[in-house]
Every structure is written in structure tokens, then in C-alpha cells.
Design a protein around this motif. Structure first.
Motif, PDB file in Angstrom:
ATOM      1  N   ASN A  64     -41.543  -8.412  24.314  1.00  0.00           N
ATOM      2  CA  ASN A  64     -42.521  -7.900  23.203  1.00  0.00           C
ATOM      3  C   ASN A  64     -42.894  -7.478  22.029  1.00  0.00           C
ATOM      4  O   ASN A  64     -43.442  -7.790  21.141  1.00  0.00           O
ATOM      5  N   GLU A  65     -41.503  -7.529  21.472  1.00  0.00           N
ATOM      6  CA  GLU A  65     -40.699  -7.652  19.459  1.00  0.00           C
ATOM      7  C   GLU A  65     -40.179  -9.559  20.042  1.00  0.00           C
ATOM      8  O   GLU A  65     -39.118  -9.656  19.984  1.00  0.00           O
ATOM      9  N   PRO A  66     -41.205 -10.300  19.083  1.00  0.00           N
ATOM     10  CA  PRO A  66     -40.722 -11.076  18.940  1.00  0.00           C
ATOM     11  C   PRO A  66     -39.980 -11.781  17.919  1.00  0.00           C
ATOM     12  O   PRO A  66     -39.082 -12.328  18.242  1.00  0.00           O
ATOM     13  N   TYR A  67     -39.439 -10.704  17.017  1.00  0.00           N
ATOM     14  CA  TYR A  67     -38.648 -10.643  15.857  1.00  0.00           C
ATOM     15  C   TYR A  67     -36.818 -10.618  16.623  1.00  0.00           C
ATOM     16  O   TYR A  67     -36.019 -11.159  16.394  1.00  0.00           O
ATOM     17  N   VAL A  68     -37.211  -9.702  17.322  1.00  0.00           N
ATOM     18  CA  VAL A  68     -35.553  -9.520  18.679  1.00  0.00           C
ATOM     19  C   VAL A  68     -35.605 -10.784  19.444  1.00  0.00           C
ATOM     20  O   VAL A  68     -34.628 -11.416  19.302  1.00  0.00           O
ATOM     21  N   SER A  69     -36.685 -11.535  19.151  1.00  0.00           N
ATOM     22  CA  SER A  69     -36.302 -12.333  20.342  1.00  0.00           C
ATOM     23  C   SER A  69     -36.333 -13.682  19.378  1.00  0.00           C
ATOM     24  O   SER A  69     -35.192 -14.867  19.588  1.00  0.00           O
ATOM     25  N   LEU A  70     -36.542 -14.039  18.563  1.00  0.00           N
ATOM     26  CA  LEU A  70     -35.857 -14.817  16.995  1.00  0.00           C
ATOM     27  C   LEU A  70     -34.823 -14.796  16.992  1.00  0.00           C
ATOM     28  O   LEU A  70     -34.111 -15.755  16.559  1.00  0.00           O
ATOM     29  N   ILE A  71     -34.928 -13.595  16.287  1.00  0.00           N
ATOM     30  CA  ILE A  71     -32.780 -14.023  16.112  1.00  0.00           C
ATOM     31  C   ILE A  71     -32.234 -13.470  17.184  1.00  0.00           C
ATOM     32  O   ILE A  71     -31.162 -14.379  16.882  1.00  0.00           O
ATOM     33  N   LYS A  72     -32.145 -13.600  18.517  1.00  0.00           N
ATOM     34  CA  LYS A  72     -31.524 -14.059  19.397  1.00  0.00           C
ATOM     35  C   LYS A  72     -31.599 -15.059  19.583  1.00  0.00           C
ATOM     36  O   LYS A  72     -30.254 -16.122  19.667  1.00  0.00           O
ATOM     37  N   ARG A  73     -32.529 -16.508  19.388  1.00  0.00           N
ATOM     38  CA  ARG A  73     -32.348 -17.813  19.535  1.00  0.00           C
ATOM     39  C   ARG A  73     -31.844 -18.351  17.864  1.00  0.00           C
ATOM     40  O   ARG A  73     -31.403 -18.933  17.817  1.00  0.00           O
ATOM     41  N   PHE A  82     -23.183 -14.016  15.824  1.00  0.00           N
ATOM     42  CA  PHE A  82     -23.565 -12.754  17.137  1.00  0.00           C
ATOM     43  C   PHE A  82     -22.995 -11.659  16.438  1.00  0.00           C
ATOM     44  O   PHE A  82     -24.735 -10.463  16.497  1.00  0.00           O
ATOM     45  N   ASP A  83     -22.520 -11.928  15.593  1.00  0.00           N
ATOM     46  CA  ASP A  83     -22.435  -9.821  14.723  1.00  0.00           C
ATOM     47  C   ASP A  83     -23.616  -9.604  14.160  1.00  0.00           C
ATOM     48  O   ASP A  83     -24.228  -8.759  13.736  1.00  0.00           O
ATOM     49  N   THR A  84     -24.318 -10.512  12.659  1.00  0.00           N
ATOM     50  CA  THR A  84     -25.279 -10.875  12.375  1.00  0.00           C
ATOM     51  C   THR A  84     -26.662 -10.328  12.778  1.00  0.00           C
ATOM     52  O   THR A  84     -27.914  -9.420  12.687  1.00  0.00           O
ATOM     53  N   ALA A  85     -26.674 -10.602  14.266  1.00  0.00           N
ATOM     54  CA  ALA A  85     -27.692 -10.872  15.190  1.00  0.00           C
ATOM     55  C   ALA A  85     -28.165  -9.066  15.705  1.00  0.00           C
ATOM     56  O   ALA A  85     -28.244  -8.858  15.718  1.00  0.00           O
ATOM     57  N   LYS A  86     -26.681  -9.148  16.000  1.00  0.00           N
ATOM     58  CA  LYS A  86     -26.545  -7.006  16.460  1.00  0.00           C
ATOM     59  C   LYS A  86     -27.084  -6.567  15.222  1.00  0.00           C
ATOM     60  O   LYS A  86     -27.896  -5.791  16.132  1.00  0.00           O
ATOM     61  N   ILE A  87     -26.552  -6.998  14.107  1.00  0.00           N
ATOM     62  CA  ILE A  87     -26.511  -5.691  13.385  1.00  0.00           C
ATOM     63  C   ILE A  87     -28.304  -6.172  12.733  1.00  0.00           C
ATOM     64  O   ILE A  87     -29.115  -5.069  12.775  1.00  0.00           O
ATOM     65  N   ILE A  89     -31.282  -6.639  15.003  1.00  0.00           N
ATOM     66  CA  ILE A  89     -31.924  -6.005  15.793  1.00  0.00           C
ATOM     67  C   ILE A  89     -31.115  -4.657  16.222  1.00  0.00           C
ATOM     68  O   ILE A  89     -32.408  -3.467  16.622  1.00  0.00           O
ATOM     69  N   GLN A  90     -30.307  -3.864  16.171  1.00  0.00           N
ATOM     70  CA  GLN A  90     -30.122  -2.577  15.525  1.00  0.00           C
ATOM     71  C   GLN A  90     -31.035  -1.977  14.867  1.00  0.00           C
ATOM     72  O   GLN A  90     -31.656  -0.833  14.670  1.00  0.00           O
ATOM     73  N   ALA A  91     -31.048  -2.523  13.794  1.00  0.00           N
ATOM     74  CA  ALA A  91     -31.562  -2.528  12.265  1.00  0.00           C
ATOM     75  C   ALA A  91     -33.262  -2.288  12.672  1.00  0.00           C
ATOM     76  O   ALA A  91     -33.741  -1.153  11.994  1.00  0.00           O
ATOM     77  N   TYR A  92     -33.428  -3.255  13.569  1.00  0.00           N
ATOM     78  CA  TYR A  92     -34.885  -3.179  13.434  1.00  0.00           C
ATOM     79  C   TYR A  92     -35.809  -1.718  14.710  1.00  0.00           C
ATOM     80  O   TYR A  92     -36.421  -1.579  14.077  1.00  0.00           O
ATOM     81  N   LYS A  93     -34.473  -1.512  15.429  1.00  0.00           N
ATOM     82  CA  LYS A  93     -34.486  -1.225  16.772  1.00  0.00           C
ATOM     83  C   LYS A  93     -34.653   0.608  15.621  1.00  0.00           C
ATOM     84  O   LYS A  93     -35.447   1.288  16.949  1.00  0.00           O
ATOM     85  N   LYS A  94     -33.861   0.567  14.781  1.00  0.00           N
ATOM     86  CA  LYS A  94     -33.902   1.418  14.614  1.00  0.00           C
ATOM     87  C   LYS A  94     -35.083   1.710  13.562  1.00  0.00           C
ATOM     88  O   LYS A  94     -35.906   3.231  13.500  1.00  0.00           O
ATOM     89  N   GLN A  95     -35.674   0.940  12.989  1.00  0.00           N
ATOM     90  CA  GLN A  95     -36.723   1.745  11.837  1.00  0.00           C
ATOM     91  C   GLN A  95     -37.937   1.558  13.423  1.00  0.00           C
ATOM     92  O   GLN A  95     -38.773   2.517  13.033  1.00  0.00           O
TER      93      GLN A  95
END
Length: 102
Positions: A64-73, A82-87, A89-95
Motif C-alpha cells: 500500500n506504499e507506492p513510494y516503497v514500490s517505486l524505490i524497489k523498481r 540496492f544499498d541506496t534503495a535500502k537506506i 526505504i528504511q528512512a521512509y518506514k522510520k518516518q
């Protein structure tokens, strides 16, 4: 009778991905044949297939998180590593957790 419904896993694939899938099926799943079709080496086709598999997995796990899906794509498409993507996504989920706690 053709089906007018696009499967969920295909919705975010690019046209060239769909073309690759079609050629792969027509080549009976032979990576050797695909290498000939695309005039590239076997490892190049294998890498392309692996990235396509990653895209399909991401689309299957669409959240349900389009931002996370966009980063993964973006990571799968080599737009970001991939390291930047992980960072990101982690920052987004923390927020999101912090905002939910407020």
C-alpha cells in the motif's frame, strides 16, 4: 476469446519486459536461444532474466506504499543501487512509524 484483464504482476512491467517474456516463451525458455535472438552472451541474458524476475517479485509484493514500490523498481532497473534503495526505504518506514506514534 482474449482476456482483457492484465495480471497484477504485469502492471508495472515495461513494454520491453513484456517483449522479452514473449520471446522467452517462444524460445521454449532457452537462454541459449535468447542469447542468439538478442545477439548477446548467455550471462547477459541470464542477468536480464534475473532482473525481470526481481521486477515480478516486486510487483507481486506490491504494498500500500507506492513510494516503497517505486524505490524497489528503481533499484531493479539500475536507476539507483540496492544499498541506496535500502537506506531510502528504511528512512521512509522510520518516518511513517514516527508519524503513526504522534
Amino acid at each position: 476469446m482474449p482476456i482483457d484483464i492484465v495480471p497484477e504482476w504485469m502492471k508495472n512491467l515495461e513494454e520491453e519486459d513484456i517483449t522479452f517474456i514473449k520471446k522467452f516463451v517462444l524460445a521454449s525458455g532457452s537462454l541459449k536461444e535468447m542469447a542468439k535472438v538478442y545477439d548477446v552472451t548467455y550471462p547477459t541474458v541470464r542477468l536480464r532474466l534475473d532482473k525481470l524476475i526481481d521486477k515480478i517479485h516486486i510487483n507481486d509484493r506490491e504494498t500500500n506504499e507506492p513510494y516503497v514500490s517505486l524505490i524497489k523498481r528503481l533499484a531493479v532497473d539500475d536507476k539507483i543501487d540496492f544499498d541506496t534503495a535500502k537506506i531510502l526505504i528504511q528512512a521512509y518506514k522510520k518516518q511513517m512509524r514516527e508519524e503513526a506514534d504522534e
